[in-house]
Write a protein that holds these residues in place. Structure first.
Motif, PDB file in Angstrom:
ATOM      1  N   LEU A 186      36.078  42.426  36.526  1.00  0.00           N
ATOM      2  CA  LEU A 186      36.680  42.145  37.826  1.00  0.00           C
ATOM      3  C   LEU A 186      35.824  41.174  38.634  1.00  0.00           C
ATOM      4  O   LEU A 186      36.354  40.276  39.302  1.00  0.00           O
ATOM      5  CB  LEU A 186      36.891  43.442  38.601  1.00  0.00           C
TER       6      LEU A 186
ATOM      7  N   TYR B  20      36.346  37.705  37.182  1.00  0.00           N
ATOM      8  CA  TYR B  20      37.695  37.198  37.434  1.00  0.00           C
ATOM      9  C   TYR B  20      37.863  36.774  38.888  1.00  0.00           C
ATOM     10  O   TYR B  20      38.381  35.689  39.178  1.00  0.00           O
ATOM     11  CB  TYR B  20      38.736  38.265  37.084  1.00  0.00           C
TER      12      TYR B  20
ATOM     13  N   PRO C 226      44.136  42.195  36.568  1.00  0.00           N
ATOM     14  CA  PRO C 226      43.280  41.673  37.649  1.00  0.00           C
ATOM     15  C   PRO C 226      43.996  40.712  38.584  1.00  0.00           C
ATOM     16  O   PRO C 226      43.634  40.590  39.751  1.00  0.00           O
ATOM     17  CB  PRO C 226      42.151  40.965  36.885  1.00  0.00           C
TER      18      PRO C 226
ATOM     19  N   GLU D 184      43.829  40.605  42.793  1.00  0.00           N
ATOM     20  CA  GLU D 184      43.528  39.417  43.607  1.00  0.00           C
ATOM     21  C   GLU D 184      44.595  39.202  44.673  1.00  0.00           C
ATOM     22  O   GLU D 184      44.293  38.925  45.840  1.00  0.00           O
ATOM     23  CB  GLU D 184      43.419  38.196  42.687  1.00  0.00           C
TER      24      GLU D 184
END
Length: 226
Positions: A17, A20, A105, A109
């Protein structure tokens, strides 16, 4: 830069995470121990908390309550717990969102930025109002260059929006197909991706033969710069 504190004892997931979200100008500091996180929150300022519920030494719901009582900061619960009671309790305690694991992910976001916009967060506003040539409005599915709307096909929009969101990072052909709801294997086999890229360049570049914004990285993919 958006700064986030993540309280997650799954270090492999935390690393994924962190890496990313970094490409979206989101800096994540992870804490495996909730007590360390609570101590750090008294010293450093964060824009948002990502909180797991199953933690060593202290239950995540207790951590959530402590954060809500002591700090003015939005919280996203990230948990593998499937009991609806945990979700309801977390939201009643004051958590702003609940994202059950496993999740993509990309969804995290989007939820982060949605919550920060709802809080009228200045960093999100600043990001949206920068002096950059290109701005992406995902809700309206529109892209502007120098405040002028680009006339894009659905496929052109999907590709360009992905590249804008990953500005300065190389995006592979495989990644483009994986993140597209429109492109499929037929596009890949026929080489139509290169055709679409050229069409985009004709619409955004001053000189499509010498692209300034949408660059080809030989053997790796494409990169968007502005």
């Amino acid at each position: 830069m958006i700064k986030i504190a993540m309280i997650e004892d799954d270090l492999e997931l935390a690393e994924v995470l962190c890496q990313y979200l970094k490409q979206f100008h989101i800096e994540v500091t992870n804490f495996e121990e909730p007590f360390l996180a609570l101590c750090d929150l008294k010293i450093h300022k964060y824009d948002l908390i990502i909180l797991d519920l199953t933690l060593p030494g202290m239950d995540g719901l207790d951590v959530c309550k402590k954060i809500v009582d002591d700090f003015d900061i939005p919280i996203i619960i990230s948990s593998a717990r499937s009991d609806i009671t945990d979700k309801v309790t977390a939201l009643k305690l004051g958590a702003d969102d609940y994202l059950p694991k496993p999740y993509d992910p990309r969804e995290l976001e989007v939820r982060i930025k949605t919550i920060l916009r709802r809080f009228n967060h200045s960093k999100i506003e600043d990001e949206d109002k920068t002096s950059k040539n290109f701005l992406l409005d995902e809700e309206k599915r529109e892209i502007t260059k120098n405040k002028n709307y680009l006339k894009l096909t659905a496929a052109e929009y999907e590709i360009l929006s992905l590249l804008i969101k990953r500005e300065s990072f190389i995006v592979s052909r495989e990644d483009i197909f994986e993140n597209s709801d429109i492109l499929n294997q037929d596009y890949e086999n026929s080489g139509s991706l290169a055709v679409i890229i050229n069409r985009i360049r004709n619409k955004i570049e001053d000189n499509p033969k010498e692209p300034k914004y949408l660059q080809t990285i030989r053997g790796m993919g494409y990169k968007f710069l502005q």
